[in-house]
Every structure is written in C-alpha cells, then in structure tokens.
Design a protein around this motif. Structure first.
Motif, short mmCIF file in Angstrom:
data_model
loop_
_atom_site.label_atom_id
_atom_site.label_comp_id
_atom_site.label_asym_id
_atom_site.label_seq_id
_atom_site.Cartn_x
_atom_site.Cartn_y
_atom_site.Cartn_z
N PHE A 17 0.83 -1.20 0.00
CA PHE A 17 0.00 0.00 0.00
C PHE A 17 0.87 1.26 0.00
O PHE A 17 0.61 2.21 -0.75
N VAL A 21 0.91 4.12 -2.95
CA VAL A 21 0.64 5.53 -2.62
C VAL A 21 1.82 6.40 -3.03
O VAL A 21 1.64 7.48 -3.60
N ASP A 24 1.81 6.78 -6.87
CA ASP A 24 0.73 7.67 -7.29
C ASP A 24 1.06 9.13 -6.99
O ASP A 24 0.84 10.01 -7.81
N TYR A 25 1.59 9.37 -5.79
CA TYR A 25 1.86 10.74 -5.39
C TYR A 25 3.01 11.34 -6.20
O TYR A 25 2.95 12.50 -6.59
N SER A 30 -1.15 13.43 -6.37
CA SER A 30 -2.29 13.03 -5.53
C SER A 30 -2.45 11.52 -5.64
O SER A 30 -1.80 10.87 -6.46
N PHE A 31 -3.30 10.96 -4.81
CA PHE A 31 -3.51 9.53 -4.85
C PHE A 31 -4.94 9.18 -4.47
O PHE A 31 -5.62 9.94 -3.80
N ASP A 32 -5.38 8.03 -4.92
CA ASP A 32 -6.73 7.54 -4.65
C ASP A 32 -6.63 6.43 -3.61
O ASP A 32 -6.13 5.35 -3.90
N TRP A 33 -7.09 6.70 -2.40
CA TRP A 33 -6.96 5.74 -1.30
C TRP A 33 -7.65 4.42 -1.62
O TRP A 33 -7.07 3.36 -1.42
N PHE A 34 -8.89 4.49 -2.09
CA PHE A 34 -9.66 3.27 -2.29
C PHE A 34 -9.06 2.41 -3.40
O PHE A 34 -8.97 1.19 -3.25
N ASP A 35 -8.64 3.02 -4.47
CA ASP A 35 -8.04 2.27 -5.58
C ASP A 35 -6.75 1.58 -5.13
O ASP A 35 -6.55 0.39 -5.42
N ASN A 36 -5.90 2.29 -4.42
CA ASN A 36 -4.67 1.69 -3.91
C ASN A 36 -4.96 0.58 -2.90
O ASN A 36 -4.30 -0.45 -2.89
N PHE A 37 -5.96 0.79 -2.05
CA PHE A 37 -6.35 -0.22 -1.07
C PHE A 37 -6.83 -1.50 -1.76
O PHE A 37 -6.43 -2.60 -1.38
#
Length: 64
Positions: A17, A21, A24-25, A30-37
């Motif tokens: 994870f 993150v 992405d960052y 920026s990053f998408d929490w749900f997609d990475n999760f």
C-alpha cells in the motif's frame, strides 16, 4: 526468529500500500486511497492463496 504468517501478510499489505501511494503521489501529486487499497488487497489475497497452495503441494511431495 520466527514470524507468524498473519503478521507477515499484514506487513506485505502495508508495504504494498505504501509503495502504491508513493508511486501515485510522485506521478500525479495526488492519490486515490480506495483504488490503492483494493489493488493491494487483491495482490495480497492472491499471494496468500498461491503461497498456501505451494506450501501444501510441497508438503504433499515430502510426505509421499
């Protein structure tokens, strides 16, 4: 030192994870929490599934 499997899988999940993150960052700022999760959960579940299959197969071969 022996590490139990659930703790190892938890470390695998957290590490994966954090890597997603970070990528992405650095790529978009920026990053998408749900997609990475979800991606990390998918990889971790597949790793657990295939690791258990390979361990079971190797133990069957040794007992034969």
């Amino acid at each position: 030192m022996k590490i139990n499997r659930p703790f190892y899988y938890f470390l695998l999940f957290i590490g994966g994870f954090a890597i997603l993150v970070g990528f992405d960052y650095s790529k978009s700022g920026s990053f998408d929490w749900f997609d990475n999760f979800m991606q990390t959960a998918f990889v971790t579940v597949f790793y657990i599934f295939f690791m258990n299959k390979s361990l079971k197969k190797s133990s069957d071969i040794k007992t034969s």
